[in-house]
Design an enzyme around this catalytic site. Structure first.
Site, mmCIF file in Angstrom:
data_model
loop_
_atom_site.group_PDB
_atom_site.id
_atom_site.type_symbol
_atom_site.label_atom_id
_atom_site.label_comp_id
_atom_site.label_asym_id
_atom_site.label_seq_id
_atom_site.Cartn_x
_atom_site.Cartn_y
_atom_site.Cartn_z
ATOM 1 N N SER A 96 0.808 -1.223 0.000
ATOM 2 C CA SER A 96 0.000 0.000 0.000
ATOM 3 C C SER A 96 0.841 1.272 0.000
ATOM 4 O O SER A 96 0.297 2.359 -0.171
ATOM 5 C CB SER A 96 -0.942 0.023 1.210
ATOM 6 O OG SER A 96 -0.239 0.311 2.391
ATOM 7 N N LYS B 159 1.631 4.130 7.398
ATOM 8 C CA LYS B 159 0.821 4.974 6.527
ATOM 9 C C LYS B 159 1.278 6.427 6.645
ATOM 10 O O LYS B 159 1.976 6.807 7.579
ATOM 11 C CB LYS B 159 -0.664 4.883 6.894
ATOM 12 C CG LYS B 159 -1.309 3.541 6.591
ATOM 13 C CD LYS B 159 -1.451 3.304 5.116
ATOM 14 C CE LYS B 159 -2.144 1.981 4.828
ATOM 15 N NZ LYS B 159 -1.329 0.835 5.211
#
Length: 233
Positions: A154, A192
């Site tokens: 991701s 993230k």
């Protein structure tokens, strides 16, 4: 290694399939794990699917298949703190001093590798140190550091690939735009980009295939900030 909730859900689905041949409903799973909402069940199922323990069958509502069970028979041991808190070994391991004129430019710093971190569906980050790596001080900032092995894709648009080692400075605050190790709901850690949206916190992927996830500030704890990356070819 599974979190306790992931393990409990996997065992519940497995036992229900053995008994009836039909997987439990989301409401049954929520009640069995004593969760307040079905969103927590969705998150646990995504984590189990990402790690290869279950598979959702296409074109069939509520169809789940248990692919494998954890190798260890016993459930994961609960940690007293409930938080992912890497413990850097006492002394100078993982600590970088401000540069001095007489420092040896070639001196390497031993950084503890604390386990794996998800760049995708959040997984539990392993707290125990597995080994150390030697890192040039030029790659680090002042303070305590640890390393984590990346699992998932991701963050590929940020240049972070599956299998990379990320170097993390241990800290509990970060600025908007920083790439951080974030602990969600006191049990699952993920890598993230941090975005602050008013009173909310957004954890943003660097891959259009993944959606940005938004949480209340009480659900996210910052564990560290990305300062470097090591890649093996």
């Amino acid at each position: 290694m599974l979190t306790r909730k992931q393990y409990e859900l996997l065992r519940f689905i497995h036992e229900r399939l053995k008994e009836t041949g039909v997987p439990p409903s989301f409401d049954e799973m929520k009640d069995a794990l004593d969760l307040k909402s079905k969103s927590g069940i969705h998150r646990l199922i995504m984590a189990l699917e990402e790690r290869g323990f279950i598979r959702r069958l296409p074109n069939r509502a509520r169809a789940l298949e248990v692919v494998k069970l954890p190798e260890a028979a016993a459930p994961p041991v609960s940690r007293p703190t409930g938080r992912f808190a890497p413990n850097v070994i006492e002394g100078n391991l993982g600590k970088v001093r401000p540069p001095q004129l007489d420092d040896d430019d070639n001196r390497m710093v031993a950084i503890p590798v604390m386990g794996r971190i998800a760049a995708g569906v959040p997984i539990e980050a392993i707290q125990a140190k597995s080994h150390t790596i030697a890192v040039s001080p030029d790659m680090l900032s002042a303070g305590e550091h640890f390393a984590l092995e990346v699992r998932g894709d991701s963050m590929i648009d940020a240049g972070i690939l599956d299998g990379d080692l990320v170097l993390i400075r241990k800290q509990t605050v970060a600025d908007t735009g920083d790439i951080v190790v974030a602990l969600v709901d006191d049990e699952e850690a993920t890598l993230k980009r941090l975005r602050k949206r008013g009173a909310s916190i957004a954890l943003e992927a660097a891959n259009p295939a993944y959606e940005t996830r938004i949480f209340g500030p009480d659900r996210v704890a910052i564990q560290g900030r990305l300062v470097g990356l090591i890649r093996r070819y």
